[in-house]
Design an enzyme around this catalytic site. Sequence first.
Site, mmCIF file in Angstrom:
data_model
loop_
_atom_site.group_PDB
_atom_site.id
_atom_site.type_symbol
_atom_site.label_atom_id
_atom_site.label_comp_id
_atom_site.label_asym_id
_atom_site.label_seq_id
_atom_site.Cartn_x
_atom_site.Cartn_y
_atom_site.Cartn_z
ATOM 1 N N GLN B 125 42.398 36.661 34.940
ATOM 2 C CA GLN B 125 41.687 37.726 35.650
ATOM 3 C C GLN B 125 42.595 38.917 35.871
ATOM 4 O O GLN B 125 43.820 38.769 35.928
ATOM 5 C CB GLN B 125 41.091 37.211 36.955
ATOM 6 C CG GLN B 125 41.945 36.189 37.665
ATOM 7 C CD GLN B 125 42.400 36.653 38.995
ATOM 8 O OE1 GLN B 125 42.650 37.840 39.200
ATOM 9 N NE2 GLN B 125 42.519 35.725 39.927
ATOM 10 N N SER B 128 44.097 42.901 40.628
ATOM 11 C CA SER B 128 45.100 43.651 41.404
ATOM 12 C C SER B 128 45.889 44.630 40.551
ATOM 13 O O SER B 128 46.052 44.446 39.344
ATOM 14 C CB SER B 128 46.086 42.683 42.051
ATOM 15 O OG SER B 128 45.432 41.881 42.982
ATOM 16 N N SER B 160 46.440 36.010 37.204
ATOM 17 C CA SER B 160 46.624 34.562 37.053
ATOM 18 C C SER B 160 46.324 34.129 35.627
ATOM 19 O O SER B 160 45.320 34.535 35.055
ATOM 20 C CB SER B 160 45.696 33.804 37.993
ATOM 21 O OG SER B 160 45.903 34.233 39.304
ATOM 22 N N GLU B 243 28.881 31.411 46.438
ATOM 23 C CA GLU B 243 28.885 30.087 45.814
ATOM 24 C C GLU B 243 30.207 29.816 45.133
ATOM 25 O O GLU B 243 30.701 28.701 45.131
ATOM 26 C CB GLU B 243 27.722 29.944 44.835
ATOM 27 C CG GLU B 243 26.564 29.272 45.522
ATOM 28 C CD GLU B 243 25.486 28.831 44.580
ATOM 29 O OE1 GLU B 243 25.805 28.100 43.639
ATOM 30 O OE2 GLU B 243 24.341 29.227 44.811
ATOM 31 N N ASN B 369 44.313 36.007 54.024
ATOM 32 C CA ASN B 369 43.587 35.489 55.186
ATOM 33 C C ASN B 369 43.372 36.572 56.244
ATOM 34 O O ASN B 369 42.415 36.510 57.018
ATOM 35 C CB ASN B 369 44.343 34.290 55.764
ATOM 36 C CG ASN B 369 44.174 33.060 54.876
ATOM 37 O OD1 ASN B 369 43.684 33.162 53.757
ATOM 38 N ND2 ASN B 369 44.558 31.907 55.384
ATOM 39 N N GLU B 370 44.242 37.572 56.253
ATOM 40 C CA GLU B 370 44.049 38.672 57.212
ATOM 41 C C GLU B 370 42.807 39.474 56.832
ATOM 42 O O GLU B 370 42.009 39.856 57.699
ATOM 43 C CB GLU B 370 45.291 39.575 57.246
ATOM 44 C CG GLU B 370 46.485 38.954 57.959
ATOM 45 C CD GLU B 370 47.067 37.740 57.239
ATOM 46 O OE1 GLU B 370 47.071 37.732 55.996
ATOM 47 O OE2 GLU B 370 47.490 36.793 57.922
#
Lengths: 348, 385
Positions: B125, B128, B160, B243, B369-370
Site C-alpha cells: 500500500q 503515507s 508495507s 468491516e 491511537n491518538e
Amino acid sequence: MDFRFTEEQISFRDSLKKLCEETCKTSSIRSLWNSLERLDQARWSKLIDLGVVGSLIEKDEGGLGLTDIDLVLMAEESGYYALPEPLWEVALSGSILKYIPNNNEENWKARLANGDFFILTCHEINKFTPNADLADAFFLQDGDGLYFATKEEAKIIERDGLDPSQPIFEIKWKPKKSKRLMHRSESVEVWQEILNRGALFTSAQLLGLTQKVLDLSVDYVKSREQFGRAIGSFQAVKHLLANIQVKLEFARPVVYKAAYSLASNSSGRYRDVSYAKIVSSQVSKLASKTAIQSHGAIGYTWESDLQIFMKRIWFLDVMWGSSVWHLKRLEKEILSPSSEIGPGGTFV
Amino acid sequence: MDLRYTKQQESFRKEIRKWFKSNVPKEKLLSFDTKEGFEQHRNWEKKLSEGRWTAITWPKIYGGRDCDLIEWLIFEEEYYLANSPGRVNQNGIFLLGPTLIEYGTDEQKERFLPEMISGKEIWSQAWSEPNAGSDLAALQCKAIRKGDKYIINGQKTWSSRASFADWAFGLFRSDPNSNRHQGLSFLLFPLNAEGITIRPISQLDGEQGFAEIFFENAEVPVENLVGNEGDGWSITMATAGFERGLMLRSPARFQLTARKLVNLYLNKEKNASSGIREKVIQCCLDAEAYALNTYWTACKLIHGGKIGFEASTNKIFWSELDSEMHELAISLLEAEGSLGINDQISSEAVEWIKGFLFSLAGPIYAGTNEIQRNIIAERILGLPK
C-alpha cells in the site's frame, strides 16, 4: 449463533427507561435523602406493575418466569438512572423460590411475587445489606445452610454508607433449626447461584452508571469554556473520555454473555460472571475518576449530580465480590494448561 | 440470544480443521519481510487458494466462499489454532480486494482479483508520505492525467510489503491545484514500472517490512484508476472503513497470544510476582472481551445493523492488548528477553521478541491511537474540533 437481544427484551428495557426518565430524576433522588420516606411509593408501585420484582419467579409460583437475558438490559438501564429502590435485590430473592419447599404458613411466596413482601438475601460475601430496613424478611446464610428470618427475628444495625441513596446495615441473628429452609448439602450451589446473579445484576448496573457519568462529562466539557473555547476541544480532555468509550464498548458484550451463561446454566458461568464483574468494576471506577477530573472543582461538590452516580459506582464496586475477589476466583481456572483460553475457546 | 454454533457452522469448522491439519507447512516459514521468506509466503497463499481459503468472505464468483462474518471468525480461530503462516498478501486480500469488488470496473475485477487470490501478485500500500502521516490529506505526490495515462511524480513512504511486492495501490493528488481531501485519486500501479524506485527501509528488527517509493515521471494507464478521478478520499475511507477495521485483526490472533502467554507464565511461575499473575489474567480477559465484542458486532452486521466508528475503538483495544501481552512475556523471559531475533537456540523467546518489537508498531500503523481517540471523541462523543 445470535448475539442479539430480542425486540421484546429491548422494549422491556425501554419501558423501564421511560419510567425512570419520568420518575427518577436526580431531584427526586435527592429529595429522598432529606425525607423520612424511605421509598418513593409512586415510583415503587410503577416498578411493581412492570413485573421486575417477580420476574425470576417461575410462572406457576406467580412470577413471570423470565431469564437473566431478559433482565440484563433493564439492570443496565436502572444503573443509568441510579435507581435507589432495591429492585434487583428483591428480584434476586425471587429467583431462589423454586428451590425452597412450600411453606404455606406465611404465604410469602405469592406476596413476594406481587411485591408486597420484601425479602432480601444476605450473602456472606456482602458484609452489609443495603436497604435492610425496608425488608419484611431475610434469606440468610450460616455455613452453607439457607435460613429464613422475619425482620423481628433479626437485628439490623445501621452503618453510615457512602452512597446516600443506599443505607447499609449489618444483620445480626441466631440461626434456628426450625427456620432452616435448606440444609448446607443442598444449599451450597444455591448460594453460589445467588452470588453469580447478584454479581451479574451489579455488573449490568455498573455499565449503565458508566454510560451516565460519561454522558454527564461529555455534556459538561462541551459547555464549559476556558481559554476562550470549550474544554472538550482539548485533546487531553478528549482522550480521557475516549478511553472510557473504548473500555465501555468492550465491557458490554462480556456482561451480556455472562447473562446468557447464567440463563443457560452453562458450565462456564462462574468464569463469565467473574469476567463481567471485573470489567464492569474496572471501567466504572475509571469512568468516575475521569468524570470528576473532567468536571474540575464542580465535580467535587455536594451540589453536583455527579456524586449520585459516582457514589453508586463505588458502592456497587464492592458488592457481590470486588474485582480482586473475582480475579482470585478465576485464577486457577485461567492459569492452567487445560483452560479454554485460546482461539475457539470463547463459547465452549 | 443463542450463543451456540449451528450444525452447519460446526461442520464448517471441522472442514477447515481437516484441511489445515494436512496443509500447514511443518516447518516454520522464514519472515515474509525477507526475500526468501516472502516467496515462501507467496507459495502459502497459492496453497490456500487451491483450498479456496484465501478470501472466504468474497463472493464465490471472485474465488471466495460467500462466508458471513461468523464463518470468518470460525475460520480465523482454526487458522490460528493450526499455527498457520502470516498473510503476506493481506493488503490485497483484506483492503484492496473488497474495494475493487465495490468500486472497481468489471475489467479491473477480472484483471486483478484472480492474481490476488492465487498469490501471483502480492500487494503493497502507498498512503503515507514524508509530510503526510497522521494528516494523510496533506499528501502531495502528484498523478497528473496526460492522454490515457497518469504521470506520477513524488514520494511515498512506510509502504508495507513494498520491498518485495509486485503491485501497490495508493492515493495521489490528481488535481495539482486542489487542497486537502479534494482532487485526490485512487490508483493501482506495478512496482517494477519505469520511473519507480523502491528503497527498502530496515525496521527495528532489521528486516525490510516497508519501503520508500520514489516516482519520477512514472506512467500509469487510466484503466488503473479506481472509481472516478477526484473521488480518491472517499474510496480510501471505504478501504480503511469499518468491516476492514473489524477484519484487520481477528480476535483469534490475540487469543492465541494469550494462550501462549499463559503457557509461558506456567513455565516461569516460580519466579513470577503476583503482580504479573494478575496482569496475565487481565490479558486473557481482554482477549476474550475482544472476541466477544467482535462476535457481538458481527451478529449486528449480519442482521443488517448499522455500523459506527467501531474500527477506531477496536484498533485501540487490540493494539494496547498486544503490546501489554508482549511486554509481560519479555518480563517473564528474564535474561532470554534480551536475545536478538536471529538467535538459533531459543526459538520460543525469539518469537516473543519479534512479536514484542512488532507490537510497538500496532499503536502507530493504520492511524495512530491518538488519531483514533480524536475520531472517537469527535464522531462518537460529539466533542468539538
